[in-house]
Enzyme design. Structure first.
Site, short mmCIF file in Angstrom:
data_model
loop_
_atom_site.label_atom_id
_atom_site.label_comp_id
_atom_site.label_asym_id
_atom_site.label_seq_id
_atom_site.Cartn_x
_atom_site.Cartn_y
_atom_site.Cartn_z
N ASP A 302 0.83 -1.20 0.00
CA ASP A 302 0.00 0.00 0.00
C ASP A 302 0.87 1.26 0.00
O ASP A 302 1.96 1.27 0.59
CB ASP A 302 -0.89 -0.03 1.24
CG ASP A 302 -1.81 1.17 1.34
OD1 ASP A 302 -2.74 1.27 0.52
OD2 ASP A 302 -1.58 2.02 2.22
N GLU A 336 1.70 -0.22 -4.82
CA GLU A 336 0.64 0.68 -5.27
C GLU A 336 1.26 2.06 -5.54
O GLU A 336 1.77 2.71 -4.64
CB GLU A 336 -0.45 0.81 -4.21
CG GLU A 336 -1.56 1.78 -4.62
CD GLU A 336 -2.34 2.33 -3.45
OE1 GLU A 336 -3.52 2.68 -3.63
OE2 GLU A 336 -1.78 2.44 -2.33
#
Length: 604
Positions: A302, A336
């Site tokens: 993330d 990401e």
């Protein structure tokens, strides 16, 4: 008696136990990242197999437990046992790898009074060593991984390194409210309050000296704000070193531009000083332990772009080595790097500079939305793939990029299609969504399907509005949504293997497994244009050289066209649509493609 009856009724209403899986292929560990079809699910929104953990062992109202199945920003009850019992459904779709949303223990509720929401999504971590009690236990996660492995499926963990839950507050700011970013130029580490303040930690220079000794001089965190930990939360985080305020940047909220992109708090979440060697070694230990203990097959990272490159340059090799020692030779790591633009160069930078093996292919998402869900010419797809050599390792490395159409943050692909064609019939919208999935499952990259897309979920936006329940929902706004390909709503569970999108994806996934060219094959561009219409590529079996021609029609008119093929490809078989048995002339195949459809032709 009443409680016992309730348990019996719940058991009767639950779906039957999953049928035991067949023995796994012995080589599932040997599959390369590009061999997979990934299915992504947030555990809280997937299936509730254990109502006893809905409140995470907490008591009180939703502001204490985080549980309110009627509110889209709170826990709904889904858990790891629910994922485990639905592996038949996931594998039936053709998925070979399961990307599980973050499972770590979260701060149950955050936000200003009256504007609270819960950590159901998993991105507000307080304990990096334990599964959140709302989702189950560490044993439940181990059971999920083992059950997936028994089927020959891989499991990828969603991990967070950039930040923790919001625990640290600033004296100068109202808690849980926006706190403006204070830069290093205005508020240097060496002085309190900028150039006019009293000097502290003289000589500190983060990027100039990355040694542990240099960072040890930073003992006073009051260089930009006066950070503090509220009463009762001094030991809120695990491992214990995460409670040290000097290991965070403490500069206020990121604007997601300039230096604040890596030094600012992500929407108030405590931003770790990932350039500090103590943080580097601590995170390597945390996530190495998850590999050792559970044998997971990869990490989705993330907010990877909000961490300094030097951290990834240390972390990635350490994780690869840890996995290899555990007998996991093809550990997949993908970051990401969220962007709304069709900008492959920005994505590729993080593979070259940061050393990330792969990143989520946001540029692919944008190109397919523009061409299938909009009126862009197919030239945009050409520009996307033409840039593949920019990635570290070149076009071959681009095969490992997880491609996707929509997600839990930005919104679902069907929503963008609907926005692009607001007057279109349901039949046309469904055809466009299927066409997008045909591109996803046959073009280069690792196709990644967001749970619910295969059941016609549309959503109404991003974030909470794209996180519908797969089990019967109690959220009024979700249940009011019109779904594609079905008359059902999310008020009943959404695990229908007869749904037209589920069947289309399953068929394409099966073909992908059958044809190595669609997984590992070189991709050669054949046809594109500046208007909606034909886009064609050939992919080649890396072992035999056998050609697979893929041709897509993004327009609402039929296409009759000649497409370039290899002169050695002298006979073709149709795998979808119609293909001539032989080329009309060496190197030229005549195709007839219906509106919003595609053909797949395999050379014999």
């Amino acid at each position: 008696m009443i409680a016992a009856l309730a348990i019996l009724l719940a058991a009767a209403a639950a779906p039957p136990p999953a049928v035991p899986a067949p023995p796994p292929a012995p080589s599932y560990r040997e599959r390369l990242p590009q061999d997979e079809v990934i299915y992504f699910a947030l555990p809280d929104r997937f299936d509730n197999a254990d109502p006893s953990n809905d409140r995470g062992g907490l008591s009180g109202d939703r502001t204490r437990t985080g549980y309110d199945p009627t509110a889209k920003g709170f826990y709904h009850g889904g858990d790891l046992k629910g994922l485990t019992r639905r592996l038949d459904y996931i594998q039936g779709l053709g998925a070979t790898a399961l990307w599980v949303g973050p499972v770590f223990k979260n701060k149950p509720v955050q936000g200003a009074k009256g504007a609270e929401s819960a950590g159901y999504h998993g991105y507000w971590i307080t304990d990096f060593t334990q599964v959140d009690p709302h989702l189950g236990s560490n044993a439940d996660f181990k059971a999920l991984v083992d059950a997936a492995h028994a089927r020959g499926m891989k499991v990828y963990m969603d991990i967070i390194i950039n930040h923790t839950a919001d625990v640290i507050k600033y004296r100068e700011c109202v808690p849980d409210q926006y706190c403006a970013y204070r830069s290093r130029a205005d508020h240097p580490y060496t002085r309190r309050g900028g150039l006019t303040g009293a000097p502290i930690n003289p000589g500190f220079a983060g990027e100039g000296d990355g040694s542990a000794a240099n960072f040890a001089r930073l003992t006073d965190p009051n260089y930009a704000y006066t950070p503090y930990i509220p009463a009762g939360e001094a030991k809120a985080k695990t491992p214990a070193w995460l409670n040290d305020v000097t290991l965070y940047h403490n500069r206020g909220d990121s604007t997601f531009a300039g230096e604040s992109s890596t030094l600012g708090d992500f929407s108030g979440l405590d931003d770790l000083m990932t350039e500090n060697p103590r943080v580097v070694t601590g995170m390597i230990q945390i996530f190495g332990d998850w590999i050792d203990r559970f044998g997971v097959d990869g990490f989705r990272i993330d907010t990877a772009q909000h961490v300094n490159p030097e951290f990834w340059q240390a972390f990635v090799p350490a994780m690869k080595a840890r996995a290899a020692a555990r007998g996991i030779p093809n550990f997949h790591i993908f970051g990401e790097v969220s962007t709304g633009d069709m900008d492959p160069a920005r994505l590729a930078e993080h593979t070259r500079v940061d050393g990330l093996p792969a990143v989520l292919d946001f540029a692919f998402r944008r190109a397919v939305i523009d061409t299938v869900g909009g009126n862009a010419g197919t030239e945009e797809l050409n520009r996307l793939f033409f840039a593949d050599p920019l990635y570290e390792g070149g076009a071959a490395a681009a095969q490992q990029l997880p491609t996707f159409l929509g997600n839990h943050d930005n919104g679902r692909f069907a929503l963008f299609v609907k926005k692009g064609f607001p007057q279109a019939s349901d039949a046309e919208l469904l055809k466009r969504v299927i066409l997008g999935h045909a591109m996803l499952l046959t073009l280069r990259g690792v196709p990644t399907i967001y749970s619910g897309d295969e059941q016609g979920f549309v959503g109404t936006g991003g974030d909470q509005d794209a996180r519908e329940d797969m089990f019967a929902s109690k959220v009024a706004s979700y249940n009011a949504n019109h779904l594609l390909g079905t008359t059902k709503t999310t008020a009943t569970d959404s695990f229908d293997p007869a749904h037209p999108l589920y069947r289309a994806i399953a068929t394409l996934a099966k073909l992908r497994v059958e044809l190595p060219a669609l997984r590992r094959g070189k991709q050669v561009l054949r046809a594109y244009g500046d208007k909606p219409g034909l886009f064609a590529v050939s992919r080649f079996d890396p072992a035999t050289g056998r050609e697979v021609l893929l041709a897509f029609n993004t327009s609402t008119a039929p296409i009759d066209a000649h497409v370039l093929v290899e002169t050695r490809s002298t006979a073709f078989t149709a795998r979808h649509g119609q293909c001539p048995a032989t080329p009309g002339a060496p190197g030229s195949l005549a195709l007839a493609i219906p509106p919003l459809d595609y053909v797949i032709c395999t050379a014999q």
